[in-house]
Motif scaffolding. Structure first.
Motif: not given
Length: 118
Positions: A23-32
């Motif tokens: 989840l942490g790695v996946a959330m990088i993309f929408p956040t950035l």
């Protein structure tokens, strides 16, 4: 969009705290991606652009640091006392330099100029 951006950012950081790697790695993309879209949409306002680019760089540094801890290369030495975690300083300092440019150079020279939507 800005409010949703905060949700993704919080999910990323909670995942980091709880060591939920996928989840942490996946959330990088929408956040950035959303932070970059916000920066692009505010590009006509130097103040907003500088702050939003600094936020994008902060998210980049923060995400790299999270990944380095998740995959256990944060403490590996690059040279001397410098570890891979210290690489996160590059985007952190870049964001700080952008804000320094804005507050030290740009804003004092344009304080009487109102930024208006063209």
């Amino acid at each position: 969009m800005e409010n949703l951006h905060i949700v993704f950012w919080l999910l990323k950081d909670i995942s980091w705290c709880m060591i939920w790697k996928p989840l942490g790695v996946a959330m990088i993309f929408p956040t950035l991606i959303i932070s970059l879209v916000i920066a692009w949409r505010t590009r006509q306002f130097v103040s907003e652009l500088c702050h939003n680019v600094a936020i994008s760089l902060w998210i980049t540094a923060n995400s790299y640091w999270m990944i380095s801890e998740f995959f256990h290369f944060d403490a590996q030495v690059i040279w001397g006392a410098i570890t891979y975690k210290h690489v996160a300083l590059i985007p952190f300092i870049s964001g700080l330099l952008i804000l320094a440019y804005y507050y030290i150079w740009y804003q004092p020279r344009h304080k009487d100029t109102a930024e208006i939507l063209s």
